[in-house]
Design an enzyme around this catalytic site. Structure first.
Site, PDB file in Angstrom:
ATOM      1  N   HIS A  95      54.557  15.203  69.255  1.00 17.21           N
ATOM      2  CA  HIS A  95      53.211  14.666  69.442  1.00 17.21           C
ATOM      3  C   HIS A  95      53.372  13.293  70.081  1.00 17.21           C
ATOM      4  O   HIS A  95      54.153  12.468  69.585  1.00 17.21           O
ATOM      5  CB  HIS A  95      52.481  14.534  68.111  1.00 17.21           C
ATOM      6  CG  HIS A  95      51.165  13.825  68.216  1.00 17.21           C
ATOM      7  ND1 HIS A  95      50.177  14.187  69.112  1.00 17.21           N
ATOM      8  CD2 HIS A  95      50.657  12.772  67.520  1.00 17.21           C
ATOM      9  CE1 HIS A  95      49.128  13.392  68.949  1.00 17.21           C
ATOM     10  NE2 HIS A  95      49.408  12.517  68.007  1.00 17.21           N
ATOM     11  N   HIS A  97      51.131  10.041  72.520  1.00 17.82           N
ATOM     12  CA  HIS A  97      49.870   9.565  73.081  1.00 17.82           C
ATOM     13  C   HIS A  97      50.146   9.134  74.518  1.00 17.82           C
ATOM     14  O   HIS A  97      49.699   8.100  74.969  1.00 17.82           O
ATOM     15  CB  HIS A  97      49.310   8.405  72.250  1.00 17.82           C
ATOM     16  CG  HIS A  97      48.698   8.859  70.956  1.00 17.82           C
ATOM     17  ND1 HIS A  97      47.546   8.338  70.461  1.00 17.82           N
ATOM     18  CD2 HIS A  97      49.101   9.792  70.071  1.00 17.82           C
ATOM     19  CE1 HIS A  97      47.248   8.939  69.316  1.00 17.82           C
ATOM     20  NE2 HIS A  97      48.185   9.824  69.064  1.00 17.82           N
ATOM     21  N   ASP A 120      55.246  25.859  88.039  1.00 17.60           N
ATOM     22  CA  ASP A 120      56.639  26.063  87.583  1.00 17.60           C
ATOM     23  C   ASP A 120      56.703  26.249  86.064  1.00 17.60           C
ATOM     24  O   ASP A 120      57.625  26.861  85.541  1.00 17.60           O
ATOM     25  CB  ASP A 120      57.490  24.814  87.906  1.00 17.60           C
ATOM     26  CG  ASP A 120      58.084  24.878  89.307  1.00 17.60           C
ATOM     27  OD1 ASP A 120      58.579  23.850  89.777  1.00 17.60           O
ATOM     28  OD2 ASP A 120      58.032  25.976  89.904  1.00 17.60           O
ATOM     29  N   HIS A 171      41.844  13.272  71.112  1.00 22.10           N
ATOM     30  CA  HIS A 171      43.061  12.788  70.432  1.00 22.10           C
ATOM     31  C   HIS A 171      44.186  12.646  71.453  1.00 22.10           C
ATOM     32  O   HIS A 171      44.204  11.685  72.211  1.00 22.10           O
ATOM     33  CB  HIS A 171      43.410  13.732  69.284  1.00 22.10           C
ATOM     34  CG  HIS A 171      44.553  13.265  68.423  1.00 22.10           C
ATOM     35  ND1 HIS A 171      45.031  13.973  67.362  1.00 22.10           N
ATOM     36  CD2 HIS A 171      45.317  12.147  68.491  1.00 22.10           C
ATOM     37  CE1 HIS A 171      46.037  13.323  66.815  1.00 22.10           C
ATOM     38  NE2 HIS A 171      46.234  12.214  67.477  1.00 22.10           N
ATOM     39  N   TYR A 229      51.531  35.435  83.362  1.00 21.25           N
ATOM     40  CA  TYR A 229      50.539  35.840  82.356  1.00 21.25           C
ATOM     41  C   TYR A 229      49.134  35.425  82.769  1.00 21.25           C
ATOM     42  O   TYR A 229      48.154  35.799  82.163  1.00 21.25           O
ATOM     43  CB  TYR A 229      50.880  35.280  80.968  1.00 21.25           C
ATOM     44  CG  TYR A 229      51.222  33.820  80.963  1.00 21.25           C
ATOM     45  CD1 TYR A 229      52.548  33.394  81.138  1.00 21.25           C
ATOM     46  CD2 TYR A 229      50.250  32.846  80.798  1.00 21.25           C
ATOM     47  CE1 TYR A 229      52.884  32.043  81.130  1.00 21.25           C
ATOM     48  CE2 TYR A 229      50.581  31.484  80.803  1.00 21.25           C
ATOM     49  CZ  TYR A 229      51.891  31.089  80.967  1.00 21.25           C
ATOM     50  OH  TYR A 229      52.230  29.764  80.952  1.00 21.25           O
TER      51      TYR A 229
HETATM   52  O1  LIG Z   1      48.170  10.385  66.348  1.00 18.76           O
HETATM   53  C1  LIG Z   1      48.474   9.354  65.796  1.00 18.76           C
HETATM   54  C2  LIG Z   1      47.411   8.350  65.584  1.00 18.76           C
HETATM   55  O2  LIG Z   1      46.201   8.826  66.174  1.00 18.76           O
HETATM   56  C3  LIG Z   1      49.918   9.161  65.390  1.00 18.76           C
HETATM   57  O3  LIG Z   1      50.645  10.089  66.116  1.00 18.76           O
HETATM   58  C4  LIG Z   1      50.596   7.853  65.720  1.00 18.76           C
HETATM   59  O4  LIG Z   1      49.869   6.743  65.302  1.00 18.76           O
HETATM   60  C5  LIG Z   1      51.969   7.857  65.032  1.00 18.76           C
HETATM   61  O5  LIG Z   1      51.773   7.916  63.627  1.00 18.76           O
HETATM   62  P1  LIG Z   1      53.059   8.067  62.674  1.00 18.76           P
HETATM   63  O6  LIG Z   1      53.853   6.789  62.821  1.00 18.76           O
HETATM   64  O7  LIG Z   1      53.851   9.266  63.133  1.00 18.76           O
HETATM   65  O8  LIG Z   1      52.484   8.246  61.280  1.00 18.76           O
END
Ligand SMILES: O=C(CO)[C@@H](O)[C@@H](O)COP(=O)(O)O
Length: 232
Positions: A95, A97, A120, A171, A229
């Protein structure tokens, strides 16, 4: 020592995020799973990347319960747990940002296929799951985010084996793969494709998608015959 292998895998993958320019400060997190043991190792919450070590990776089961570790696991841990529990073939989740992928997520837009770089890696527009809103957050936000991602794929007829990335509306992106390293690769590809798509639309607002026939031809050139696909 029982979990040292996935702690090392998670640590190495987490350390790639700042190197690839995908995170700022403590944003983002990577986990690596051992499916036989039914656990994953994940970055501790709020710990700067330069202070990480394999031993600091927290061990969590697929229900989101901490199994081993003194530090608090990432605040996104339950999202990782939901995806490991329901998507049987993934071994790593990322995950971030990252700027351009997050901008498309905040705009609540799928990322269109404008060219062969995208083709690709995906033969569909990169999906943006609907944003979370109050009446969806029954349990807790992170737990529901995992179901938000799975529901998006189910509604669009996508499989998590074919498309290994998603934007969560309002998000940011999540990516996955058979290994944590593949999930990191997918996060870097997603950010690059998101940046290219943004620039494409800023140069030509009504830019055309790559024709499906060309997407098919290009994707199968890399992934083999009958691997296409397509758009659902
Ligand atoms: O998505 C978020 C905040 O929206 C988190 O991934 C980011 O702040 C990291 O948080 P963590 O340090 O992994 O608890």
């Amino acid at each position: 020592m029982k979990y040292a292998h996935i702690q090392q895998e998670a640590y190495e993958a987490n350390m790639q995020l700042p190197k690839l320019g995908l995170v700022l400060f403590t944003f983002g997190n990577v986990s690596a799973a051992d499916r036989e043991l039914g656990v994953f190792a994940i970055k501790p919450s709020g710990v700067p990347y330069e202070e990480l070590s394999p031993e600091k990776m927290v061990i969590v089961d697929f229900d989101g319960n901490t199994v081993e570790g003194s530090l608090r696991p990432s605040s996104d841990t339950k999202t990782h747990a939901v995806l490991y529990k329901h998507w049987q073939h993934i071994g790593g989740i990322v995950h971030t940002h990252s700027t351009y992928a997050t901008a498309w997520a905040q705009a609540l837009r799928d990322i269109p296929i404008f060219g062969t770089t995208h083709a690709d890696h995906n033969t569909v527009d990169i999906p943006c799951a609907a944003p979370m809103h109050d009446d969806m957050i029954k349990g807790d936000y992170e737990y529901e985010t995992g179901f938000q991602i799975m529901n998006c794929f189910k509604e669009r007829g996508l499989t998590y084996e074919e498309v290994e990335m998603v934007l969560v509306g309002s998000h940011a992106p999540f990516t996955w793969g058979k290994t944590a390293a593949k999930a990191v690769y997918n996060s870097a590809v997603l950010e690059s494709v998101a940046h290219m798509a943004y620039l494409t639309e800023s140069i030509k607002a009504d830019a055309l998608r790559l024709k499906d026939s060309l997407v098919k031809k290009h994707y199968e050139r890399k992934h083999g015959p009958d691997s296409y696909y397509g758009q659902q």
